[in-house]
Enzyme design. Structure first.
Site, mmCIF file in Angstrom:
data_model
loop_
_atom_site.group_PDB
_atom_site.id
_atom_site.type_symbol
_atom_site.label_atom_id
_atom_site.label_comp_id
_atom_site.label_asym_id
_atom_site.label_seq_id
_atom_site.Cartn_x
_atom_site.Cartn_y
_atom_site.Cartn_z
ATOM 1 N N ASP A 32 74.877 13.542 47.026
ATOM 2 C CA ASP A 32 73.997 12.483 46.248
ATOM 3 C C ASP A 32 74.349 11.149 46.413
ATOM 4 O OD1 ASP A 32 73.409 15.223 44.902
ATOM 5 O OD2 ASP A 32 74.897 14.883 43.445
ATOM 6 N N GLU A 205 64.239 14.900 40.250
ATOM 7 C CA GLU A 205 65.521 14.247 39.709
ATOM 8 C C GLU A 205 65.996 13.105 40.718
ATOM 9 O OE1 GLU A 205 68.181 17.592 39.460
ATOM 10 O OE2 GLU A 205 68.155 17.905 41.595
#
Length: 558
Positions: A32, A205
């Site tokens: 991420d 997302e």
């Protein structure tokens, strides 16, 4: 003579133009990624889940060679993950810079929700979290518009919290008050479902917004974080929409490729963009490197690839179908800037001769007390045996180093005398509470033993193999080594500087893979000492730790 110098100069230029960096740029579970640029420095952060300290902060001069300069959450009052599973906690931070301040937004899953922290120096100290309870979701990211207003964009639930299908999510936005760090005004939905709601897209997302050529661009991950992961893009003339999806989405994915291809990189997505001084665009994103049939133990790692603008839209890695292991450097290499390597093949040695542990070491959850020392015995790391275990959800006496290669080894030298069968100290390869192997020195009745355990679905350990320690060697130092060969781990021990004994060979590595164990982290080698639920005053002393990584593919570029 002039021709000779000209030839040397041209050769030097060609060499540097052709020099390539290797992917991943951050190996091991550094997922991420989010990135920003301030003057001539790049700063990057990653998810850290239940590990402490939380949110590593890296600095680079060239996007390739990185230096760990600190952590955002390095104080227990900022972050307490005790009681959480190892794949809960810190999800998907985002880093941005505005008017002299660095901002990191993030979600502390199951332990507080969404928050924002600030710092004048990215190396810290960072402020305590300011919580944002109005955000019902994850993956918040700040955006600073040209008019001075600030916003926060994030993943949230389906409209009216009534999903049309499993994985139906939205991307939403709030205005952000920079004085109070609180949201204000109304919440707006920017994207419902994903690129095409009629096709039931899932798990939109990891959003980020940036502005270019009069458009607001919204990039986000879609398809879930596994093999179907991708990155998609939308744009609008107005910040609050409506946003149109790019007709040729996704702008990055590997899900359509043959899973049996050689040296696959999979699960690519969750990207962030950055622009160099030369005006070139680059993307950092997560990806995985399976060793066999979708099995990987190294977790989700950080990759870097070029971005090109095509017909007004950004496309990641447009010149190749597969994400490449090697690309030309985006800027003049700054190898001397980095203190250690995070990419390619390398060896890391820690002789525990500094005043503090290296920032690359991580703890399982937030330590409530100081249970280790570098000062009690010079050149040794002392670890107290405590009741907490790796099978539980507390903070055991565990100090970990990420597995960063498919082929690698971790080795340590240990001075430890067990006083009961409950006391154990050694080396663990850990994926989560129910998936780890533990090579240790312990005791069984009257004899000291070398033992290898496998975790179970409960709190008990399964003894796989053991050997009696000869009486004359009980007080001697023992060396322990775990070797990864992709599909298999092997376990070894030796006395002092003697020859290695292969304790157990070809143990199934897929047991520690994400595909079997689940979750969002990767495997971690840990120096681990425990009294297995009992109170103990005993201590273990570690002389050194050596990590060696040697994946075949990187030898081609070295």
């Amino acid at each position: 003579m002039k021709k000779y110098f000209l030839l040397l100069f041209l050769t030097f230029c060609v060499y540097n133009a052709q020099e390539k960096y290797s992917n991943p740029i951050l190996m091991g579970f550094y997922p991420d990624p989010s990135i920003c640029k301030v003057e001539d420095n790049y700063y990057l952060v990653n998810s850290s889940f239940a590990y402490f300290p939380g949110i590593p902060v890296f600095q680079s001069k060239d996007l390739v060679n990185w230096k760990l300069i600190g952590h955002v959450l390095d104080r227990k009052e900022q972050m307490n993950t005790n009681g959480l599973g190892v794949s809960r906690g810190v999800f998907a931070p985002s880093i941005r810079y505005h008017n002299g301040l660095f901002y990191v937004t993030c979600t502390l899953v199951d332990a507080g929700g969404n928050f924002i922290v600030t710092a004048k120096d990215p190396a810290g100290p960072w402020s305590n979290p300011v919580w944002i309870p109005e955000i019902n979701g994850i993956d918040p990211s700040p955006f600073f518009d040209d008019d001075g207003k600030a916003y926060i964009v994030y993943n949230s639930v389906a409209p009216d919290n009534k999903p049309l299908y499993d994985g139906h999510r939205t991307i939403r936005i709030y205005e952000l008050d920079l004085d109070s760090l609180k949201v204000r005004g109304d919440e707006h939905i920017l994207v419902n479902g994903g690129t095409d709601l009629s096709k039931r897209p899932i798990w939109i997302e990891g959003p980020h917004i940036f502005k270019k050529d009069g458009y607001y661009f919204l990039i986000a991950a879609e398809g879930g974080t596994g093999d179907n992961h991708s990155e998609v893009v939308f744009r609008s003339k107005n910040l609050l929409g409506p946003y149109e999806p790019y007709a040729k989405n996704p702008i990055l994915t590997q899900r359509h490729l043959d899973p049996n291809r050689k040296n696959p990189i999979t699960s690519t997505g969750h990207a962030d963009f950055v622009v160099t001084d030369g005006g070139d665009w680059w993307a950092v994103f997560l990806g995985c490197r399976p060793y066999d049939n979708g099995y990987y133990n190294t977790g989700r790692e950080t990759f870097l690839a070029p971005v090109k603008w095509i017909d007004g839209w950004p496309v990641i890695n447009p010149d190749y179908e597969e994400v490449q292991y090697f690309y030309p450097y985006p800027a003049k290499p700054a190898k001397e800037f980095a203190e250690r390597k995070y990419s390619g093949n390398f060896i890391i040695v820690d002789e525990f001769d500094e005043d503090e542990l290296s920032g690359d070491w991580i703890y399982l959850r937030t330590p409530e007390e100081k249970w280790h020392s570098l000062k009690e015995k010079e050149g040794f790391l002392r670890i107290n045996l405590r009741p907490e275990t790796c099978s539980g959800n507390g903070n055991p006496s565990f100090i970990g180093h990420r597995q960063q290669h498919i082929k690698c080894s971790a080795e340590t030298k240990l001075n430890f005398s067990p006083e009961s069968e409950f006391e154990k100290a050694g080396l663990v390869i850990f994926q989560n509470e129910k998936h780890f192997y533990y090579l240790c020195k312990s005791k069984n009745k009257l004899n000291d033993r070398v033992q290898l355990f496998k975790s179970t679905s409960g709190n008990e350990l399964e003894l796989i193999e053991e050997a009696i320690v000869p009486a004359e060697l009980r007080s001697e130092d023992i060396r322990l080594k775990i070797v990864s060969e992709g599909k298999e781990y092997s376990f070894h021990y030796a006395w002092n500087e003697g020859e290695w004994n292969t304790f157990l060979n070809k143990l199934d590595a897929s047991f520690l893979s994400t595909k079997v164990a689940g979750g969002f982290v990767g495997a971690v080698f840990g120096l681990y000492a425990t009294s297995s639920g009992k109170i103990s005053s005993n201590k273990a002393f570690y002389d050194y730790f050596i990590y060696r990584g040697n994946d075949d593919i990187f030898n081609k570029n070295e």
